[in-house]
Design an enzyme around this catalytic site. Structure first.
Site, PDB file in Angstrom:
ATOM      1  N   TYR A   1      -1.721 -12.012  -3.379  1.00 56.84           N
ATOM      2  CA  TYR A   1      -0.897 -11.078  -4.328  1.00 56.84           C
ATOM      3  C   TYR A   1       0.597 -11.522  -4.032  1.00 56.84           C
ATOM      4  O   TYR A   1       1.370 -11.358  -4.801  1.00 56.84           O
ATOM      5  CB  TYR A   1      -1.182  -9.843  -4.452  1.00 56.84           C
ATOM      6  CG  TYR A   1      -1.088  -9.066  -3.267  1.00 56.84           C
ATOM      7  CD1 TYR A   1       0.168  -8.419  -2.936  1.00 56.84           C
ATOM      8  CD2 TYR A   1      -1.985  -8.718  -2.572  1.00 56.84           C
ATOM      9  CE1 TYR A   1       0.527  -7.648  -1.829  1.00 56.84           C
ATOM     10  CE2 TYR A   1      -1.962  -8.098  -1.345  1.00 56.84           C
ATOM     11  CZ  TYR A   1      -0.489  -7.525  -1.198  1.00 56.84           C
ATOM     12  OH  TYR A   1      -0.435  -6.719   0.230  1.00 56.84           O
TER      13      TYR A   1
ATOM     14  N   LYS B   1      -9.784  -5.267  10.450  1.00 59.26           N
ATOM     15  CA  LYS B   1     -11.299  -4.660   9.690  1.00 59.26           C
ATOM     16  C   LYS B   1     -12.403  -4.704  10.707  1.00 59.26           C
ATOM     17  O   LYS B   1     -13.023  -3.825  10.323  1.00 59.26           O
ATOM     18  CB  LYS B   1     -11.604  -5.611   8.330  1.00 59.26           C
ATOM     19  CG  LYS B   1     -10.077  -5.197   7.362  1.00 59.26           C
ATOM     20  CD  LYS B   1     -10.345  -6.205   6.151  1.00 59.26           C
ATOM     21  CE  LYS B   1      -9.321  -6.181   5.214  1.00 59.26           C
ATOM     22  NZ  LYS B   1      -9.553  -6.582   3.818  1.00 59.26           N
TER      23      LYS B   1
ATOM     24  N   ALA C   1     -14.417 -18.669   3.830  1.00 60.30           N
ATOM     25  CA  ALA C   1     -15.551 -18.305   4.506  1.00 60.30           C
ATOM     26  C   ALA C   1     -15.664 -17.014   5.450  1.00 60.30           C
ATOM     27  O   ALA C   1     -16.341 -16.815   6.181  1.00 60.30           O
ATOM     28  CB  ALA C   1     -16.495 -19.485   5.213  1.00 60.30           C
ATOM     29  N   GLY C   2     -14.387 -16.369   5.238  1.00 59.30           N
ATOM     30  CA  GLY C   2     -13.975 -15.460   6.077  1.00 59.30           C
ATOM     31  C   GLY C   2     -14.418 -13.894   5.819  1.00 59.30           C
ATOM     32  O   GLY C   2     -15.331 -13.725   5.001  1.00 59.30           O
TER      33      GLY C   2
ATOM     34  N   SER D   1       0.903  -1.234  -0.059  1.00 56.22           N
ATOM     35  CA  SER D   1      -0.037  -0.050   0.078  1.00 56.22           C
ATOM     36  C   SER D   1       0.870   1.397  -0.028  1.00 56.22           C
ATOM     37  O   SER D   1       0.422   2.254  -0.703  1.00 56.22           O
ATOM     38  CB  SER D   1      -0.936   0.041   1.288  1.00 56.22           C
ATOM     39  OG  SER D   1      -2.009  -0.897   0.952  1.00 56.22           O
TER      40      SER D   1
END
Length: 286
Positions: free
Chosen positions: A224, A76, A136-137, A28
């Site tokens: 990635y 998050k 499934a997260g 980022s």
């Protein structure tokens, strides 16, 4: 959703960071710095190791020069809960990867949804009739909403623990999407697109990977940094198209920078086509 937009003509050296645990691998800072340079903004974007235990303390200690944050796992959900304002994607997923400081407190956004939708459109997978999500997260929830955005009407969810995927099926049903849940090693039906949200180091048995690849159409793997993954190897061995998650990282970062610069993920940046090109070159090491 109303937030305070930044003045792109302002010369104040605003600060931004990406937080997570681990965080050293994050690209980022490369993407954001390239964009800020292209836009002529004297902003700085760094990285900080922050875990779940230290998140609240670190957030409360931020000085006024910090105008926004990018969040990776496992932060998050905490970022979503810390915000006073949330966009629709953050509300729907219960997760936020972007925080913007506003006069009313922190505003939370989930740009993973829009970033993945744009990445899937870029590889020509928009409006696939049927798709599969592997995992499934929290990222799988964003993947479901991204598939909804590009017009997918039926979604199969393959998970190691099918019970953990039941909230995904409930979310799909609430949005008018037909969804099924099955174990990862169950016989897989034919789909045109597979989106894997498994961690890059997640072990998957060769027979399971091969079965998913044989019926999975195009693979988009959100990972990635570790490529090819176990599923990536299986798709390539089967001669099926397979894509790592770099373009998702790119497009979600574009939306984050829109938020930091304009207050909204929907307002394009000045000269955005050139900004995205610069970011893409930076991501690819050029």
């Amino acid at each position: 959703m109303t937030t305070a937009a930044a003045d792109l003509s302002a010369g104040d050296p605003r600060r931004f960071e990406v937080w997570g645990s681990p965080i050293g691998h994050s690209l980022s800072p490369v993407l954001h710095t390239a964009a800020y340079d292209r836009l002529g903004l004297p902003w700085r974007y760094g990285r900080r190791h922050v875990d779940e235990a230290s998140f609240a303390i670190e957030l409360a200690a931020l000085g006024p020069e910090f105008h926004g944050l990018s969040l990776t796992m496992p932060l998050k959900t905490l970022a979503h809960d810390a915000a006073r304002i949330r966009d629709a994607a953050a509300n729907a997923t219960g997760a936020a990867n972007t925080l913007l400081r506003t006069g009313d407190g922190w505003a939370a956004f989930n740009t993973d949804v829009g970033g993945l939708a744009a990445a899937l459109a870029e590889i020509g997978s928009a409006a696939a009739p049927r798709a599969r999500i592997v995992g499934a997260g929290a990222t799988a929830t964003s993947a479901l909403l991204a598939l909804e955005r590009i017009g997918v009407g039926r979604i199969d969810i393959a998970a190691r623990r099918p019970a953990a995927a039941e909230p995904l099926r409930t979310l799909a049903a609430s949005r008018g999407i037909a969804a099924t849940v099955s174990p990862l090693d169950a016989p897989a039906g034919e789909v045109e697109l597979t989106v894997s949200t498994l961690p890059g180091d997640a072990p998957v048995a060769d027979a399971v990977s091969a079965g998913l690849a044989a019926s999975g159409g195009t693979l988009y793997d959100v990972v990635y940094g570790t490529w090819p993954t176990a599923l990536g190897h299986a798709w390539l061995a089967a001669g099926q198209p397979a894509h790592p998650g770099a373009t998702m990282l790119l497009h979600q970062a574009v939306l984050q920078i829109r938020i930091f610069a304009t207050g909204s993920p929907d307002d394009p940046l000045p000269g955005e086509e050139d900004v995205v090109a610069v970011m893409r070159r930076a991501l690819m090491g050029g």
